[in-house]
Design a protein around this motif. Structure first.
Motif, short mmCIF file in Angstrom:
data_model
loop_
_atom_site.label_atom_id
_atom_site.label_comp_id
_atom_site.label_asym_id
_atom_site.label_seq_id
_atom_site.Cartn_x
_atom_site.Cartn_y
_atom_site.Cartn_z
N GLY A 356 0.80 -1.22 0.00
CA GLY A 356 0.00 0.00 0.00
C GLY A 356 0.83 1.27 0.00
N GLY A 357 1.92 1.27 0.77
CA GLY A 357 2.78 2.46 0.81
C GLY A 357 3.48 2.70 -0.51
N GLU A 358 3.96 1.64 -1.13
CA GLU A 358 4.65 1.77 -2.42
C GLU A 358 3.67 2.18 -3.53
N GLN A 359 2.45 1.69 -3.44
CA GLN A 359 1.43 2.13 -4.41
C GLN A 359 1.19 3.63 -4.32
N GLY A 360 1.19 4.15 -3.10
CA GLY A 360 1.03 5.59 -2.92
C GLY A 360 2.18 6.36 -3.55
N LEU A 361 3.40 5.85 -3.38
CA LEU A 361 4.56 6.52 -3.95
C LEU A 361 4.53 6.50 -5.48
N ALA A 362 3.83 5.53 -6.06
CA ALA A 362 3.72 5.48 -7.53
C ALA A 362 3.01 6.72 -8.08
N PHE A 363 2.25 7.40 -7.24
CA PHE A 363 1.55 8.62 -7.68
C PHE A 363 2.48 9.83 -7.75
N LEU A 364 3.75 9.65 -7.37
CA LEU A 364 4.69 10.77 -7.43
C LEU A 364 4.84 11.31 -8.85
N GLY A 365 4.71 10.44 -9.84
CA GLY A 365 4.78 10.90 -11.22
C GLY A 365 3.70 11.92 -11.52
N LEU A 366 2.49 11.64 -11.06
CA LEU A 366 1.37 12.58 -11.28
C LEU A 366 1.57 13.88 -10.51
N CYS A 367 2.38 13.84 -9.44
CA CYS A 367 2.69 15.07 -8.70
C CYS A 367 3.79 15.87 -9.38
N ILE A 368 4.81 15.16 -9.87
CA ILE A 368 5.96 15.84 -10.46
C ILE A 368 5.62 16.49 -11.79
N GLY A 369 4.75 15.85 -12.58
CA GLY A 369 4.37 16.40 -13.88
C GLY A 369 3.84 17.83 -13.82
N PRO A 370 2.83 18.11 -12.97
CA PRO A 370 2.35 19.49 -12.86
C PRO A 370 3.42 20.47 -12.39
N ILE A 371 4.33 20.02 -11.53
CA ILE A 371 5.39 20.92 -11.06
C ILE A 371 6.31 21.31 -12.22
N ILE A 372 6.65 20.33 -13.06
CA ILE A 372 7.49 20.63 -14.23
C ILE A 372 6.78 21.60 -15.16
N ALA A 373 5.49 21.35 -15.41
CA ALA A 373 4.72 22.25 -16.28
C ALA A 373 4.63 23.65 -15.68
N PHE A 374 4.49 23.71 -14.36
CA PHE A 374 4.43 24.99 -13.66
C PHE A 374 5.70 25.80 -13.88
N LEU A 375 6.84 25.13 -13.88
CA LEU A 375 8.13 25.81 -14.07
C LEU A 375 8.25 26.40 -15.47
N PHE A 376 7.54 25.81 -16.43
CA PHE A 376 7.58 26.33 -17.80
C PHE A 376 6.45 27.32 -18.09
N TYR A 377 5.55 27.53 -17.11
CA TYR A 377 4.41 28.41 -17.35
C TYR A 377 4.81 29.84 -17.71
N PRO A 378 5.93 30.39 -17.18
CA PRO A 378 6.33 31.74 -17.60
C PRO A 378 6.47 31.90 -19.12
N LEU A 379 6.77 30.82 -19.84
CA LEU A 379 6.83 30.91 -21.30
C LEU A 379 5.45 31.25 -21.87
N GLN A 380 4.42 30.60 -21.33
CA GLN A 380 3.05 30.88 -21.76
C GLN A 380 2.67 32.31 -21.42
N GLU A 381 3.01 32.77 -20.24
CA GLU A 381 2.64 34.12 -19.83
C GLU A 381 3.38 35.16 -20.67
N ARG A 382 4.65 34.89 -20.98
CA ARG A 382 5.43 35.81 -21.81
C ARG A 382 4.82 35.91 -23.22
N TYR A 383 4.41 34.76 -23.76
CA TYR A 383 3.79 34.78 -25.09
C TYR A 383 2.49 35.57 -25.06
N TYR A 384 1.68 35.35 -24.02
CA TYR A 384 0.40 36.06 -23.93
C TYR A 384 0.61 37.57 -23.85
#
Length: 539
Positions: A356-384
């Motif tokens: 059960g604990g390791e299954q929870g850690l498998a969700f780290l990918g779904l957590c890390i993805g939005p963080i990576i996208a968040f770091l690139f969001y200034p590109l979207q704001e600059r374009y806008y």
């Protein structure tokens, strides 16, 4: 039906969408407000000076904020504004923690109460359904009483209803209290984006709204990461004891550190203070001074009527609203569907054999993805902002969809990748990386689409987004109910592939909005009204 928070998710700073009604004019920058010639729109200092100059005059004064008024939340210190922004966004994260954490204790609940997996999944779905229903009541109450009272009361209910779940003697108690907890947990959905809109002017909004968008997509998978080992080592009841401690701590901080930020409520209090000062000095204008929003203020009955009817009109008559609702609903449905699918793919049996604990850690990918996208969001704001500058300072809603075209392709690619690497013979990190791509895609698309809807409809965006958010939460509640059956019936590879094929059908939506959105807006009587409006003008 929609949160005041979500209504503001599109950097909509020329207005506070729910201050009077979904079609109200700008109440956020009330210093720009113009009234008929027969009445004076004055700041506190101007009102007192004018009244002292004519003590016997019954001057019809509308009280507004001065340009640098310290009572205006947008003039508060940047450090204070960022604290409130981050705190309000964290409330959204905690709400999501409470939603998904029950999945980490599902097996134990089934064994203790002798119920099926479908019943424990229902406990997740009822909470998410509460998030859909709660804002129907909380949004009008926030407008009428202010954000802070709604935060305080609803979050206390949210906190206290973790207790009966932790002590539940039967499954019925869990189901009922989960719905009530979700209903009360709608406070961040109702208030957070609106709070940020209170604090930040439109062109300063990129960072704060990106943080709020991150909280909406980072929170759901984080619930499983946090609760996995708690459920494994301490039992399912301790999950809710921990959640009760977290929500209680946030309630204490909320009460003592978060002030009222809604401009209309602050002006009401300010007007009472000025009126009291005038009466103390014997000035007749005390009987005629009102706040700038007094004439347009609606009663609770009117607010509920608007909240319950107009969003459906937008949902079924406006193509932008309709397709935004379909896409958002599908994506949020997948987010909560993974609560049921990941234990199958990574757990014992046909999966990777994780506990059960390791299954929870498998969700780290779904957590890390939005963080990576968040770091690139200034590109979207600059374009806008570059597109706005090229358009002589006038808003370009379609520019909000620039990065969403890439995000739309991330979704089907990641689903096929996840599905066909879910064999136990393939290293577990491979589907986790696929889930990170999915997380990045959902962050980009959801933030872009909500921004686009708000910029398109502006003063009517509350009604447009109401339909979008209602559909999103209802679908999010429904998808987990068939996840296990679908993955077992089709096998893990083809179940994820089916979702990928559906995602392919939705890929054109951001492209259509980006390339043809202007034509669509011109055909809408609601969006056409705001066509080519200055970026910083009141809506």
């Amino acid at each position: 039906m929609v949160s005041d928070g979500e209504k503001q998710l599109g950097l909509s700073y020329g207005q506070d969408t729910l201050q009077t009604s979904p079609d109200a004019s700008d109440k956020g920058d009330v210093e720009h407000l113009s009234k008929p010639d027969s009445k004076l729109a004055l700041s506190e200092e101007e009102a007192l000076a004018r009244s002292r100059a004519d003590p016997e005059g019954m001057l019809p004064i509308y009280l507004t904020f001065a340009p640098n008024d310290r009572d205006n939340p947008r003039n508060w210190a940047k450090r204070r504004k960022w604290y409130i922004t981050c705190f309000a966004s964290m409330l959204n994260v905690v709400t999501c923690l409470c939603a998904g954490s029950i999945s980490s204790g599902a097996m134990e609940i089934q064994k203790e109460f002798l119920v099926s997996a479908e019943i424990t999944t229902l406990a997740l779905s009822l909470y998410v359904l509460g998030l859909a229903v709660g804002p129907v009541l909380l949004a009008p109450l926030s407008e009428y009483f202010g954000r802070q009272p709604v935060y305080m009361v609803s979050w206390f209910i949210h906190f206290i209803f973790q207790l009966p779940v932790a002590l539940a003697p039967n499954i019925g108690t869990i189901l009922v209290c989960r719905f009530i907890g979700g209903f009360a947990g709608g406070a961040p959905l109702t208030n957070t984006g609106g709070t940020i809109s209170d604090l930040w002017r439109r062109n300063d909004s990129g960072g704060p709204m990106a943080v709020y968008g991150l909280s909406s997509t980072f929170g759901p998978p984080l619930a499983l990461v946090m609760s996995g080992y708690i459920g494994l080592n301490s039992g399912w009841r301790w999950i809710f004891w921990v959640l009760m401690a977290i929500t209680g701590a946030f309630w204490v901080l909320l009460v003592f550190t978060i002030p009222e930020t809604r401009h209309t409520i602050i002006l009401q209090k300010k007007t009472k203070r000025v009126r009291k000062a005038m009466r103390k000095e014997g000035l007749k204008a005390a009987d005629s001074i009102t706040d700038a929003n007094a004439d347009e203020r609606k009663g609770l009955h009117q607010l509920f009527a608007i909240t319950l009817t107009r969003p459906f009109h937008f949902l079924f008559t406006e193509p932008i609203t309709f397709f935004a609702a379909i896409y958002n609903g599908f994506l949020y449905g997948l987010v909560y569907l993974f609560n049921e699918a990941f234990p199958l793919v990574f757990g014992p049996g046909k999966g990777h054999g994780f506990n059960g604990g390791e299954q929870g850690l498998a969700f780290l990918g779904l957590c890390i993805g939005p963080i990576i996208a968040f770091l690139f969001y200034p590109l979207q704001e600059r374009y806008y902002l570059r597109r706005v500058a090229e358009n002589d300072g006038k808003g370009v809603p379609e520019a909000r969809m620039w990065m969403a075209r890439l995000g739309a392709m991330f979704i089907p690619v990641s689903l096929f990748w996840f599905g066909w690497t879910s064999y136990p013979s393939v290293h577990w990190i491979v589907p986790v990386i696929a889930s990170a791509m999915f997380g990045a895609g959902i962050y980009i698309i959801i933030l872009s689409i909500l921004n686009y809807v708000v910029d398109s409809y502006q003063t009517y965006s509350a009604s447009a987004l109401a339909g979008v958010i209602l559909v999103r939460n209802i679908v999010g509640a429904g998808f987990p109910l068939f996840a296990t059956q679908m993955y077992n019936k089709l096998d893990y590879e083809w179940a994820s592939s089916l979702l990928g094929f559906i995602a392919i059908l939705l890929v054109p939506i951001p492209f259509i909005f980006f390339y043809r959105g202007e034509t669509i807006r011109l055909r809408s009587p609601w969006a056409r009204e705001h066509f080519n409006q200055d970026e910083d003008s009141p809506h």
